[in-house]
Write an enzyme that holds these catalytic residues in place. Sequence first.
Site, PDB file in Angstrom:
ATOM      1  N   LYS A  30       5.745 -31.627  39.728  1.00 58.45           N
ATOM      2  CA  LYS A  30       5.511 -30.891  38.484  1.00 58.45           C
ATOM      3  C   LYS A  30       4.586 -31.684  37.570  1.00 58.45           C
ATOM      4  O   LYS A  30       3.602 -31.157  37.037  1.00 58.45           O
ATOM      5  CB  LYS A  30       6.852 -30.631  37.803  1.00 58.45           C
ATOM      6  CG  LYS A  30       6.808 -29.563  36.744  1.00 58.45           C
ATOM      7  CD  LYS A  30       8.179 -29.385  36.096  1.00 58.45           C
ATOM      8  CE  LYS A  30       9.165 -28.699  37.033  1.00 58.45           C
ATOM      9  NZ  LYS A  30      10.542 -28.726  36.510  1.00 58.45           N
ATOM     10  N   ARG A  99      12.038 -32.155  31.388  1.00 57.64           N
ATOM     11  CA  ARG A  99      12.068 -31.428  32.652  1.00 57.64           C
ATOM     12  C   ARG A  99      12.083 -32.365  33.845  1.00 57.64           C
ATOM     13  O   ARG A  99      11.280 -33.293  33.925  1.00 57.64           O
ATOM     14  CB  ARG A  99      10.833 -30.524  32.773  1.00 57.64           C
ATOM     15  CG  ARG A  99      10.510 -29.758  31.527  1.00 57.64           C
ATOM     16  CD  ARG A  99       9.137 -29.116  31.602  1.00 57.64           C
ATOM     17  NE  ARG A  99       9.021 -28.063  32.594  1.00 57.64           N
ATOM     18  CZ  ARG A  99       7.876 -27.479  32.907  1.00 57.64           C
ATOM     19  NH1 ARG A  99       6.750 -27.862  32.320  1.00 57.64           N
ATOM     20  NH2 ARG A  99       7.849 -26.533  33.815  1.00 57.64           N
ATOM     21  N   GLY A 108      16.162 -25.313  41.588  1.00 56.57           N
ATOM     22  CA  GLY A 108      17.486 -25.125  41.005  1.00 56.57           C
ATOM     23  C   GLY A 108      18.421 -26.306  41.158  1.00 56.57           C
ATOM     24  O   GLY A 108      19.572 -26.249  40.754  1.00 56.57           O
ATOM     25  N   MET A 110      17.952 -29.548  40.053  1.00 55.23           N
ATOM     26  CA  MET A 110      17.996 -30.559  39.001  1.00 55.23           C
ATOM     27  C   MET A 110      17.830 -29.926  37.627  1.00 55.23           C
ATOM     28  O   MET A 110      17.751 -28.722  37.492  1.00 55.23           O
ATOM     29  CB  MET A 110      16.980 -31.626  39.304  1.00 55.23           C
ATOM     30  CG  MET A 110      17.422 -32.378  40.561  1.00 55.23           C
ATOM     31  SD  MET A 110      16.497 -33.838  40.842  1.00 55.23           S
ATOM     32  CE  MET A 110      14.897 -33.130  40.924  1.00 55.23           C
ATOM     33  N   ARG A 349       1.996 -25.018  41.403  1.00 53.25           N
ATOM     34  CA  ARG A 349       2.082 -25.792  42.650  1.00 53.25           C
ATOM     35  C   ARG A 349       1.621 -24.890  43.783  1.00 53.25           C
ATOM     36  O   ARG A 349       1.550 -23.665  43.634  1.00 53.25           O
ATOM     37  CB  ARG A 349       3.497 -26.273  42.899  1.00 53.25           C
ATOM     38  CG  ARG A 349       4.407 -25.138  43.213  1.00 53.25           C
ATOM     39  CD  ARG A 349       5.840 -25.544  43.359  1.00 53.25           C
ATOM     40  NE  ARG A 349       6.606 -24.329  43.102  1.00 53.25           N
ATOM     41  CZ  ARG A 349       7.846 -24.277  42.701  1.00 53.25           C
ATOM     42  NH1 ARG A 349       8.497 -25.372  42.472  1.00 53.25           N
ATOM     43  NH2 ARG A 349       8.439 -23.142  42.514  1.00 53.25           N
ATOM     44  N   HIS A 465      28.669 -26.859  61.483  1.00 58.84           N
ATOM     45  CA  HIS A 465      28.952 -26.706  62.911  1.00 58.84           C
ATOM     46  C   HIS A 465      28.309 -25.433  63.454  1.00 58.84           C
ATOM     47  O   HIS A 465      27.603 -25.444  64.463  1.00 58.84           O
ATOM     48  CB  HIS A 465      30.472 -26.679  63.118  1.00 58.84           C
ATOM     49  CG  HIS A 465      30.876 -26.425  64.539  1.00 58.84           C
ATOM     50  ND1 HIS A 465      31.190 -25.166  65.009  1.00 58.84           N
ATOM     51  CD2 HIS A 465      30.990 -27.266  65.587  1.00 58.84           C
ATOM     52  CE1 HIS A 465      31.491 -25.251  66.291  1.00 58.84           C
ATOM     53  NE2 HIS A 465      31.386 -26.515  66.667  1.00 58.84           N
ATOM     54  N   SER A 792       7.026 -36.963  85.404  1.00 61.62           N
ATOM     55  CA  SER A 792       7.370 -35.937  84.432  1.00 61.62           C
ATOM     56  C   SER A 792       8.670 -36.368  83.763  1.00 61.62           C
ATOM     57  O   SER A 792       9.675 -36.610  84.434  1.00 61.62           O
ATOM     58  CB  SER A 792       7.554 -34.584  85.128  1.00 61.62           C
ATOM     59  OG  SER A 792       7.985 -33.630  84.182  1.00 61.62           O
ATOM     60  N   CYS A 860       8.952 -32.204  80.960  1.00 64.32           N
ATOM     61  CA  CYS A 860       9.546 -30.889  81.106  1.00 64.32           C
ATOM     62  C   CYS A 860      10.883 -30.928  80.392  1.00 64.32           C
ATOM     63  O   CYS A 860      11.422 -31.989  80.136  1.00 64.32           O
ATOM     64  CB  CYS A 860       9.718 -30.515  82.571  1.00 64.32           C
ATOM     65  SG  CYS A 860      10.636 -31.710  83.534  1.00 64.32           S
ATOM     66  N   TYR A 880       0.358 -33.327  79.707  1.00 65.05           N
ATOM     67  CA  TYR A 880       0.816 -31.969  79.427  1.00 65.05           C
ATOM     68  C   TYR A 880       2.258 -31.962  78.974  1.00 65.05           C
ATOM     69  O   TYR A 880       3.001 -32.932  79.174  1.00 65.05           O
ATOM     70  CB  TYR A 880       0.656 -31.065  80.662  1.00 65.05           C
ATOM     71  CG  TYR A 880       1.581 -31.412  81.803  1.00 65.05           C
ATOM     72  CD1 TYR A 880       2.859 -30.848  81.885  1.00 65.05           C
ATOM     73  CD2 TYR A 880       1.189 -32.292  82.800  1.00 65.05           C
ATOM     74  CE1 TYR A 880       3.714 -31.171  82.920  1.00 65.05           C
ATOM     75  CE2 TYR A 880       2.039 -32.633  83.833  1.00 65.05           C
ATOM     76  CZ  TYR A 880       3.300 -32.064  83.896  1.00 65.05           C
ATOM     77  OH  TYR A 880       4.155 -32.401  84.914  1.00 65.05           O
TER      78      TYR A 880
HETATM   79  P1  ADP Z   1      12.381 -25.609  37.117  1.00 67.27           P
HETATM   80  O1  ADP Z   1      11.895 -26.791  37.849  1.00 67.27           O
HETATM   81  O2  ADP Z   1      13.777 -25.233  37.421  1.00 67.27           O
HETATM   82  O3  ADP Z   1      11.402 -24.468  37.197  1.00 67.27           O
HETATM   83  P2  ADP Z   1      11.264 -26.216  34.554  1.00 67.27           P
HETATM   84  O4  ADP Z   1      11.205 -27.641  34.150  1.00 67.27           O
HETATM   85  O5  ADP Z   1      10.013 -25.661  35.084  1.00 67.27           O
HETATM   86  O6  ADP Z   1      12.457 -26.036  35.571  1.00 67.27           O
HETATM   87  O7  ADP Z   1      11.740 -25.418  33.262  1.00 67.27           O
HETATM   88  C1  ADP Z   1      12.582 -24.308  33.209  1.00 67.27           C
HETATM   89  C2  ADP Z   1      11.925 -23.171  32.450  1.00 67.27           C
HETATM   90  O8  ADP Z   1      11.569 -23.575  31.133  1.00 67.27           O
HETATM   91  C3  ADP Z   1      10.657 -22.702  33.113  1.00 67.27           C
HETATM   92  O9  ADP Z   1      10.601 -21.303  33.043  1.00 67.27           O
HETATM   93  C4  ADP Z   1       9.576 -23.308  32.273  1.00 67.27           C
HETATM   94  O10 ADP Z   1       8.415 -22.544  32.308  1.00 67.27           O
HETATM   95  C5  ADP Z   1      10.216 -23.335  30.880  1.00 67.27           C
HETATM   96  N1  ADP Z   1       9.651 -24.428  30.096  1.00 67.27           N
HETATM   97  C6  ADP Z   1       9.625 -25.711  30.439  1.00 67.27           C
HETATM   98  N2  ADP Z   1       8.991 -26.456  29.501  1.00 67.27           N
HETATM   99  C7  ADP Z   1       8.603 -25.612  28.550  1.00 67.27           C
HETATM  100  C8  ADP Z   1       7.873 -25.772  27.330  1.00 67.27           C
HETATM  101  N3  ADP Z   1       7.421 -26.963  26.946  1.00 67.27           N
HETATM  102  N4  ADP Z   1       7.647 -24.690  26.582  1.00 67.27           N
HETATM  103  C9  ADP Z   1       8.116 -23.486  26.971  1.00 67.27           C
HETATM  104  N5  ADP Z   1       8.795 -23.259  28.114  1.00 67.27           N
HETATM  105  C10 ADP Z   1       9.044 -24.308  28.900  1.00 67.27           C
HETATM  106 MG    MG Z   2       9.650 -24.449  36.792  1.00 66.85          MG
END
Ligand code: ADP
Ligand code: MG
Length: 908
Positions: A30, A99, A108, A110, A349, A465, A792, A860, A880
Amino acid sequence: MAAEKATTKHKYVYGFAEGNKDLKDLLGGKGANLAEMTNLGLPVPPGFIITTEACKAYLATGAEPDGLAEQVATHLAALESAMGKRLGDPADPLLVSVRSGAKFSMPGMMETVLNVGLNDESVAGLARQASDGGPGSGDRFAWDSYRRLIQMFGKTVCDVPGEEFEHALDDAKRAKGTTNDLDLDADDLRALVGAYNKIFAKHTGREFPQPPREQLDLAVRAVFESWNAERAVLYRRQERIPADLGTAVNIVAMVFGNLGPDSGTGVAFTRDPATGNQGIYGDYLANAQGEDVVAGIRNTVPLQELERIDKPSYDELLRIMATLEGHYRDLCDIEFTIERGKLWMLQTRVGKRTAAAAFNIANHLVDEGIIDLDEALHRVNGAQLAQLMFPRFDLSGSPEVVTTGVGASPGAAVGRVVFTSARAVELAGQGERVILVRRETNPDDLPGMIAAQGILTARGGKTSHAAVVARGMGKTCLCGADNLDVDVKAGRFTVAGHVVNEGDVVSIDGTSGCLYLGEVPVRPSEVVQYFEGSVDPATSTDPLVVAVHRIIGHADGVRRLRVRTNADTGEDAARARRFGAEGIGLCRTEHMFLGDRRELVERLILARTETERNEALDALLPLQRADFVEIFREMDGLPVTVRLIDPPLHEFLPSLEELAVHVAVAQERGEDPGKDQALLAAVRRMHEQNPMLGLRGVRLGLVIPGLFAMQVRAITEAAAQLVAEGRDPRPEIMVPLVGAVQELETVRVEAEKIISEVTREHAVEVLIGTMIEVPRAALTAGQIAEAAEFFSFGTNDLTQMAWGFSRDDVEGAFFWRYLELGIFGISPFESLDRDGVGRLVRIAVEEGRAARPGLKIGVCGEHGGDPESVHFFHEVGLDYVSCSPFRVPVARLEAGRAVIESAGSDSR
Ligand code: ADP
Ligand code: MG
Ligand code: MG
């Protein structure tokens, strides 16, 4: 920057302008991409990044590393002056988001906290700054932001149960008679902040912290610590992400999508991540903050609607999306926010995509001149191709997805629900298709798993499992469907308000993880039809077929490894040839002793004299010869490696129990048990404690006179017959389980005599080589190569013997536990163990070729079709790989990718 002066030790903090997209190790994905967008001149709110090294130092010692606090202070000051606001200023506060962001995306897993910097005082200042007209017009926004801060901070930093906040919010909405959070006004939200504060105090024993810098520091800590949260640890194990990378922390000036109807927030993809089609895909939500879009609190609108709502922002977004695609040369996903008509980029990304989209996008990008074919090949992989080859559900009738879980082993399976292994076996025995449903499986469920079309569990992920065993068997498996309530005793499960009883039909998709009630029709994969030759890529209108054809064609053009197949019948050989096989690497001869030929094997085993034995062998000879004729004909002009008989002979006899009963019953009735009596004695005599390590392979050939000779004769005569017909057979005779060169030499002397006798009239070249599957063979490969024209690797046996465990016993018994503990990241039967078994392979290749330059070497066994393993075999210089017909395209693709990757991994 001034930051460096703050400490002589270490740079722990980077301004956005100091980073770039290649610094993911240090800045996380990020942060690195925020920096990249900043440097591209895109509208990113200013901010800075605390490195993964600071996180690692914190996690190692439990304290912030020296210098971090000062560096944060320095960067914060710079951010404040850039924004013209101060964190916590009661009159005009700067707010920031804190963030998480690791090298690899862990959706989701962290934490992120928004609106840091608000407190009881500055909330009023924010309200005044936000007001766009009459007095109090910014109040709603400010109190909404404040309640969000307490909620997120409480939940993620202080472990306050999130539901408590949600209940309080629901109560407020209910009191107002609404379900829409936008109907709550400033007073409602102020009251909600009061309720949140009480919840916060009740769970933490303290008031919500007012000093902004304290909020910031605690939030940073919480992000560091979220790296080791249990769900993050589990996720990494499943996705094989290393445990020691740490997360970076991004501090970003807040921009507000919740400032009114001319504000909003959204997500977007530069192409459709499901199909790869060009176009704009995304969702937009007006008057909302970040996580609202994905949390689904209100219904989003398709991104296209933004054109109507705010055309200038929409147009700018499209321009930026084009810039990002051009820059990253790939599908990008994006998070953005619009604050009163001003567009801000918050994340981008290179986006995740389905297997079909991966091929389509790579192909489109080549057409658009953005990437070349090498790069296109690099961007797809064999696992994706394999996914595209499974039959799939025909979803044109839009069946309802009643729940989703982890798609743990791909495929589309339909059958009647059963809840026990025994019932699965019973119904399958009556010809029913069944789906075994369990809370979770254990080794006792193995027979039922084998009998079932597919397996559905309520618990466990990709390493459970059920998942491990199902993948090993190539059986469809959907696991961890956690809102499935399984009641084995009552013989039913409930899900999303539906009750499903034993005997009801369900359909499970082991790729997407979707569960459907009733029978969803299954259709064959277009890609398989293409490989089968029933779809012509030149005229096909299916973009996927066109993409696969082009990319695999390129792989064929660049790869060095040849790809052969494992096939024991003419039919399999023909199919594999259509799939692109360049010969047979393993033709097992075992099946040639089954069916009505068992009787001849019995005669062979029971023979008391040489004459009796020869009679049995003489009867087998023409049958085997006919089998080989068929296979050589299908593989005309290509090499066919025939393995002499490998399994212990008693495997061809009835079981001990069965015979004992027969004999006992006959005796009881006063009848003559006849042949059964002798068979029983033979079975008793031949019983082995460890058949895998017993009388099998070359040992059989040395102990049972005439057995190998008969096979060598059948192979050579078949080849001679085809030569007489004007064809071009290329037989290679392979001796299994050799551990010492003397074994091979003994077989060789006899075989050569027969070959020269048979080929007196029709010249055929017959190579004689050996499997390398006993560790001793690998370790004495230099000696063995003197007597072998090819090697082989039998990597299944080599793995079993190197690790000292028997595949049939251990996979179901304890591999899930080993995977859970991380003893290995993937079953060594699925993907070659490079360190151990791989070392044996390297030794054998080096010493074998040193003794006999140019020695032909292949592999093989199923590792030959495993992507990771194919790359290894390319690296060590095999000629091969050979795998089952369906894996042939996967191996072709990966053999090509191995070349591209070893040539240019750094430049990518
Ligand atoms: P995740 O990795 O779970 O997407 P983010 O760090 O991207 O978490 O943030 C969660 C939400 O908050 C995202 O929708 C992001 O766009 C929003 N967000 C993060 N930083 C800001 C900011 N500085 N201003 C407005 N919205 C933000
Ligand atoms: Mg995000
Ligand atoms: Mg073997």
